[in-house]
Scaffold this motif. Structure first.
Motif, PDB file in Angstrom:
ATOM      1  N   ASP A  91      -4.039  11.257  -0.777  1.00 55.41           N
ATOM      2  CA  ASP A  91      -2.954  10.155  -0.246  1.00 55.41           C
ATOM      3  C   ASP A  91      -1.665  10.934   0.330  1.00 55.41           C
ATOM      4  O   ASP A  91      -1.052  10.239   1.094  1.00 55.41           O
TER       5      ASP A  91
ATOM      6  N   ASP B 193       3.073   3.799   4.132  1.00 54.27           N
ATOM      7  CA  ASP B 193       3.712   2.626   3.684  1.00 54.27           C
ATOM      8  C   ASP B 193       3.524   2.005   2.291  1.00 54.27           C
ATOM      9  O   ASP B 193       3.972   1.515   1.437  1.00 54.27           O
ATOM     10  N   ARG B 194       2.082   2.363   1.959  1.00 54.82           N
ATOM     11  CA  ARG B 194       1.484   2.006   0.472  1.00 54.82           C
ATOM     12  C   ARG B 194       2.287   2.589  -0.509  1.00 54.82           C
ATOM     13  O   ARG B 194       2.088   2.035  -1.463  1.00 54.82           O
TER      14      ARG B 194
ATOM     15  N   ASN C 169       9.576  -1.034  -2.668  1.00 52.28           N
ATOM     16  CA  ASN C 169       9.558  -2.608  -2.360  1.00 52.28           C
ATOM     17  C   ASN C 169      10.652  -3.168  -2.873  1.00 52.28           C
ATOM     18  O   ASN C 169      10.765  -4.042  -3.448  1.00 52.28           O
TER      19      ASN C 169
ATOM     20  N   GLY D  10       7.357  -1.237   1.214  1.00 53.13           N
ATOM     21  CA  GLY D  10       6.247  -0.846   0.848  1.00 53.13           C
ATOM     22  C   GLY D  10       5.298  -1.358  -0.382  1.00 53.13           C
ATOM     23  O   GLY D  10       5.844  -2.565  -0.726  1.00 53.13           O
ATOM     24  N   ASP D  11       4.301  -1.117  -0.478  1.00 57.94           N
ATOM     25  CA  ASP D  11       3.320  -1.623  -1.819  1.00 57.94           C
ATOM     26  C   ASP D  11       3.921  -0.851  -3.082  1.00 57.94           C
ATOM     27  O   ASP D  11       3.503  -1.271  -4.081  1.00 57.94           O
TER      28      ASP D  11
ATOM     29  N   VAL E 191       2.773   1.836  -4.781  1.00 61.55           N
ATOM     30  CA  VAL E 191       1.811   2.388  -5.513  1.00 61.55           C
ATOM     31  C   VAL E 191       1.868   3.874  -5.630  1.00 61.55           C
ATOM     32  O   VAL E 191       2.319   4.565  -4.445  1.00 61.55           O
TER      33      VAL E 191
ATOM     34  N   GLU F 291      -4.783   6.836  -7.991  1.00 63.66           N
ATOM     35  CA  GLU F 291      -3.872   5.959  -7.270  1.00 63.66           C
ATOM     36  C   GLU F 291      -3.575   4.792  -8.064  1.00 63.66           C
ATOM     37  O   GLU F 291      -4.370   4.176  -8.644  1.00 63.66           O
TER      38      GLU F 291
END
Length: 185
Positions: free
Chosen positions: A31, A40-41, A45, A51-52, A54, A102
């Motif tokens: 990743d 952005d994941r 947030n 973002g997510d 994660v 992840e």
């Protein structure tokens, strides 16, 4: 004057090398690219970021002999706090574990191995908190590190701050591997 043959030099080199060179302790991620931009994941947030949040997958190999556990940290030395910003800390990862999937840094920590605990980040929670540098700052450096330790468990409770975990690492770390990714907005 003595003459040393090439074969003699080669034999001396082999004998002085010992039983074999230790594997290089390395941290990788499907990743994150070392020196690359964080997607952005994996961005926070809140605080103006969307973002997510994660946590990225991480994998390591070549841990030093004598490793009894691992600690994973994520740190931003560029944060305008005077002391950087701790984004993630996971302690007491068993020595047989060589990866975190992840999303392992979720508050409920479903992806963490048995016995592993998340310490409190500078966001104030015991979970992964992704990048969210101030708007307009140059991209910040996010250093993900796996620390190989000579102890099974660190003497910290699950609500310990990242700084306290760092203090407990002192004297027990026998190796470390890092990768650095960037994020700015």
């Amino acid at each position: 004057m003595r003459t040393v043959s090439a074969a003699g030099l080669a034999l001396a080199a082999i004998l002085s090398a010992g039983p074999g060179r230790a594997a290089e302790f390395r941290l990788t991620s499907p990743d994150l690219a070392d020196g690359g931009k964080i997607a952005d994941r994996f961005v926070f947030n809140s605080f103006g970021c969307s973002g997510d949040n994660v946590s990225p997958a991480l994998a390591w190999s070549g841990a030093p002999a004598g490793t009894k556990s691992f600690t994973v940290t994520a740190y931003d030395p560029d944060a305008p706090s005077g002391s950087g910003w701790w984004h993630w800390v996971v302690a007491d990862i068993p020595a047989g574990v060589t990866a975190l999937p992840e999303g392992a840094g979720a508050p409920s920590a479903p992806g963490l191995p048995a016995g592993a605990v998340q310490g409190r980040t500078d966001y104030g929670s015991s979970a992964y908190g992704g990048p969210c540098p101030p708007q307009g700052d140059r991209p910040h450096h996010y250093i993900f590190t796996v620390h190989a330790l000579s102890v099974d468990r660190l003497p910290v409770d699950p609500q310990a701050s990242a700084a306290m975990v760092g203090f407990a690492l002192h004297g027990t770390e026998i190796g470390r591997a890092s990768l650095t990714a960037l994020y700015g907005r």
